[in-house]
Design a protein around this motif. Structure first.
Motif, mmCIF file in Angstrom:
data_model
loop_
_atom_site.group_PDB
_atom_site.id
_atom_site.type_symbol
_atom_site.label_atom_id
_atom_site.label_comp_id
_atom_site.label_asym_id
_atom_site.label_seq_id
_atom_site.Cartn_x
_atom_site.Cartn_y
_atom_site.Cartn_z
ATOM 1 N N VAL A 209 0.212 -1.028 0.238
ATOM 2 C CA VAL A 209 0.044 -0.065 -0.159
ATOM 3 C C VAL A 209 0.702 1.485 0.277
ATOM 4 C CG1 VAL A 209 -1.826 1.559 0.924
ATOM 5 C CG2 VAL A 209 -1.844 -0.915 1.817
ATOM 6 N N GLY A 210 1.195 2.304 -1.237
ATOM 7 C CA GLY A 210 1.570 3.381 -0.983
ATOM 8 C C GLY A 210 0.984 4.757 -0.174
ATOM 9 N N LEU A 211 1.946 4.833 0.360
ATOM 10 C CA LEU A 211 1.734 6.297 1.916
ATOM 11 C C LEU A 211 0.893 6.868 0.241
ATOM 12 C CD1 LEU A 211 4.689 6.171 4.166
ATOM 13 C CD2 LEU A 211 2.148 5.835 3.897
ATOM 14 N N ILE A 212 -0.120 7.803 0.872
ATOM 15 C CA ILE A 212 -0.484 8.766 -0.385
ATOM 16 C C ILE A 212 -0.003 10.700 0.464
ATOM 17 C CG2 ILE A 212 -2.703 7.580 -1.124
ATOM 18 C CD1 ILE A 212 -4.472 8.876 0.707
ATOM 19 N N ASP A 213 0.475 10.181 1.636
ATOM 20 C CA ASP A 213 0.702 11.367 2.264
ATOM 21 C C ASP A 213 1.915 12.326 2.410
ATOM 22 O OD1 ASP A 213 1.227 13.530 3.989
ATOM 23 O OD2 ASP A 213 0.150 12.829 5.717
ATOM 24 N N GLY A 214 2.205 12.842 1.022
ATOM 25 C CA GLY A 214 3.499 12.834 -0.083
ATOM 26 C C GLY A 214 4.377 13.753 1.876
ATOM 27 N N PRO A 215 3.627 14.406 2.474
ATOM 28 C CA PRO A 215 4.484 15.494 3.190
ATOM 29 C C PRO A 215 5.308 14.261 4.879
ATOM 30 C CG PRO A 215 2.481 16.691 3.727
ATOM 31 C CD PRO A 215 2.227 15.576 2.333
ATOM 32 N N LEU A 216 4.626 13.322 4.766
ATOM 33 C CA LEU A 216 5.404 11.873 5.850
ATOM 34 C C LEU A 216 6.461 11.308 4.481
ATOM 35 C CD1 LEU A 216 1.763 10.068 7.158
ATOM 36 C CD2 LEU A 216 3.541 11.740 8.261
ATOM 37 N N ARG A 217 6.036 10.791 3.527
ATOM 38 C CA ARG A 217 6.942 10.387 2.563
ATOM 39 C C ARG A 217 8.302 10.769 3.488
ATOM 40 N NH1 ARG A 217 7.077 6.178 0.237
ATOM 41 N NH2 ARG A 217 5.185 5.101 -0.207
ATOM 42 N N THR A 218 8.089 12.201 2.359
ATOM 43 C CA THR A 218 9.424 13.052 2.742
ATOM 44 C C THR A 218 9.516 13.048 3.788
ATOM 45 O OG1 THR A 218 8.354 15.055 1.025
ATOM 46 C CG2 THR A 218 10.126 15.689 2.244
ATOM 47 N N GLU A 219 9.035 13.337 5.060
ATOM 48 C CA GLU A 219 10.174 12.848 6.119
ATOM 49 C C GLU A 219 10.590 11.434 6.869
ATOM 50 O OE1 GLU A 219 10.759 15.475 8.603
ATOM 51 O OE2 GLU A 219 9.569 16.612 7.196
ATOM 52 N N GLU A 220 9.778 10.794 6.039
ATOM 53 C CA GLU A 220 10.471 9.275 5.765
ATOM 54 C C GLU A 220 11.932 9.839 5.534
ATOM 55 O OE1 GLU A 220 7.294 5.759 5.725
ATOM 56 O OE2 GLU A 220 8.125 6.291 4.706
ATOM 57 N N TRP A 221 12.226 9.814 3.761
ATOM 58 C CA TRP A 221 12.989 10.447 3.317
ATOM 59 C C TRP A 221 14.044 11.118 3.892
ATOM 60 C CZ3 TRP A 221 14.507 6.697 -0.101
ATOM 61 C CH2 TRP A 221 13.639 5.665 -1.170
ATOM 62 N N ARG A 222 13.407 12.018 4.547
ATOM 63 C CA ARG A 222 14.398 13.203 5.251
ATOM 64 C C ARG A 222 15.497 12.571 6.372
ATOM 65 N NH1 ARG A 222 11.434 16.999 5.280
ATOM 66 N NH2 ARG A 222 12.659 17.641 3.810
ATOM 67 N N GLY A 223 14.566 11.361 7.105
ATOM 68 C CA GLY A 223 15.539 10.457 8.087
ATOM 69 C C GLY A 223 16.704 9.756 7.480
ATOM 70 N N PHE A 224 15.911 8.911 6.390
ATOM 71 C CA PHE A 224 16.986 8.157 5.536
ATOM 72 C C PHE A 224 18.441 9.311 4.920
ATOM 73 C CE2 PHE A 224 18.085 5.353 2.431
ATOM 74 C CZ PHE A 224 18.514 4.554 2.679
ATOM 75 N N GLN A 225 18.212 10.475 4.981
ATOM 76 C CA GLN A 225 18.954 10.634 4.828
ATOM 77 C C GLN A 225 20.309 11.124 5.552
ATOM 78 O OE1 GLN A 225 18.761 15.297 3.770
ATOM 79 N NE2 GLN A 225 19.447 14.974 1.795
ATOM 80 N N SER A 226 19.300 11.732 6.612
ATOM 81 C CA SER A 226 20.205 12.123 8.062
ATOM 82 C C SER A 226 20.977 10.734 8.346
ATOM 83 C CB SER A 226 19.607 12.187 9.374
ATOM 84 O OG SER A 226 18.446 13.797 8.700
ATOM 85 N N ALA A 227 20.225 9.961 8.528
ATOM 86 C CA ALA A 227 20.894 8.479 8.710
ATOM 87 C C ALA A 227 22.303 8.424 7.728
ATOM 88 C CB ALA A 227 19.820 7.753 8.761
ATOM 89 N N VAL A 228 22.406 8.363 5.787
ATOM 90 C CA VAL A 228 23.513 8.320 5.543
ATOM 91 C C VAL A 228 24.507 8.440 5.884
ATOM 92 C CG1 VAL A 228 23.876 8.658 3.192
ATOM 93 C CG2 VAL A 228 21.929 6.850 4.164
ATOM 94 N N LEU A 229 23.880 10.695 5.996
ATOM 95 C CA LEU A 229 25.446 12.024 6.428
ATOM 96 C C LEU A 229 25.953 12.326 7.790
ATOM 97 C CD1 LEU A 229 22.816 14.572 4.698
ATOM 98 C CD2 LEU A 229 24.976 12.917 3.720
ATOM 99 N N LEU A 230 25.325 11.226 8.727
ATOM 100 C CA LEU A 230 25.077 11.173 10.201
ATOM 101 C C LEU A 230 27.434 10.651 9.802
ATOM 102 C CD1 LEU A 230 25.514 11.238 12.945
ATOM 103 C CD2 LEU A 230 24.291 8.969 13.632
ATOM 104 N N ALA A 231 27.959 9.195 9.155
ATOM 105 C CA ALA A 231 29.050 9.030 9.703
ATOM 106 C C ALA A 231 29.694 9.793 9.047
ATOM 107 C CB ALA A 231 29.428 7.907 8.999
ATOM 108 N N TRP A 232 29.476 10.785 7.760
ATOM 109 C CA TRP A 232 30.271 11.588 7.176
ATOM 110 C C TRP A 232 30.181 13.120 7.757
ATOM 111 C CZ3 TRP A 232 32.893 9.583 3.119
ATOM 112 C CH2 TRP A 232 32.582 8.128 2.141
#
Length: 301
Positions: A209-232
């Motif tokens: 089931v795809g999330l239809i709430d764009g802001p929620l999905r953006t926040e998910e990706w933003r959290g993933f981006q933060s996790a990727v950049l943490l070590a750097w």
């Protein structure tokens, strides 16, 4: 001694802009600058011994003129000029193996159509084992005022943001490291831009089931981006980093984000198959032709 910054030189305005940009980059990296001109950069003007002599004379003039201009604008730079014969793409690819960064000029067109990356540039970008930076004449290439690289301060106009296009589906260490290190050397802020697209009925798997709430999905990706950049962030504590996650096409988001940037950094997957030719991937291809600032294409496995 670190590898030099190498720039391919021909008789074009774009080549001169690339040489000036390369001189400043060499200063940031504290490495020598090497100007390289291949006599076969343009089709032969004549045949036989006379034609060969004419091409060599023209090559010396082109190389000498570029060297004189770079020395006048960047008097503190450690500079070596070299002339070689043979196909330009082969000469540049060979030189790139010994370079910290290889710099090439690209012919400008317009804001609507972007700029042309010729056959030589396409071949080099697609096959180089080292990062390649594409520079066009005009805005983003750096001005031609006298610039003493021995006293280059951290607030020179070239020290605007470095923008990193980060693919969160495939975050590559080589690309991220290059962007962070470049921002560190320039004492510039690093702006990390990632894009995501909403799943469609064709991309969703059975039972998903795809999330239809764009802001929620953006926040998910933003959290993933933060996790990727943490070590750097830990590896480069002096680099100021900002993150941005947008919905839509990655190429469009990166072109917009890099409108006022000093440099846009993107990746290119290396391929072992010789039949792949000069393909670089759709996002890298698009930003290489349409970004207004210099573009660094970093190969990764």
């Amino acid at each position: 001694m670190r590898r030099p910054v190498i720039v391919g030189v021909d008789a074009s305005h774009e080549s001169l802009a690339a040489a000036l940009w390369a001189a400043r980059e060499a200063s940031h990296r504290r490495v020598p600058l090497r100007l390289l001109h291949a006599c076969a950069w343009h089709p032969p003007l004549a045949s036989g011994a006379l034609g060969s002599a004419s091409r060599r004379l023209l090559a010396r003039r082109v190389l000498g003129g570029t060297e004189a201009h770079v020395r006048a604008v960047c008097p503190g730079e450690h500079l070596v000029a070299e002339q070689t014969e043979g196909p330009a793409s082969r000469a540049l690819l060979g030189a790139a193996e010994k370079a910290d960064v290889l710099v090439l000029g690209s012919r400008g067109l317009s804001a609507l159509t972007g700029f042309v990356l010729g056959s030589v540039g396409q071949a080099v970008v697609a096959r180089s084992a080292r990062p390649v930076v594409l520079v066009r004449a005009g805005r983003g290439a750096g001005d031609r005022r006298r610039y003493d690289t021995r006293h280059a301060g951290p607030h020179h106009a070239a020290d605007r943001d470095v923008v990193l296009g980060l693919d969160l589906n495939d975050p590559c260490d080589e690309v991220i490291d290059f962007a962070f290190d470049t921002a560190r050397l320039r004492n510039a802020r690093l702006r990390v831009v990632s894009a995501w697209s909403a799943p469609s009925a064709l991309t969703l798997g059975p039972g998903e089931v795809g999330l239809i709430d764009g802001p929620l999905r953006t926040e998910e990706w933003r959290g993933f981006q933060s996790a990727v950049l943490l070590a750097w962030r830990d590896k480069y504590p002096t680099v100021a980093v900002s993150g941005d996650v947008v919905e839509g096409r990655a190429s469009s988001a990166l072109v917009r984000a890099a409108a006022e940037a000093a440099l846009l950094v993107v990746g290119r997957r290396t391929r072992e198959e010789p039949h792949m030719g000069t393909r670089t991937g759709p996002v890298t291809h698009a930003v290489s032709h349409h970004a207004r600032c210099p573009v660094a294409v970093v190969p990764h496995s």
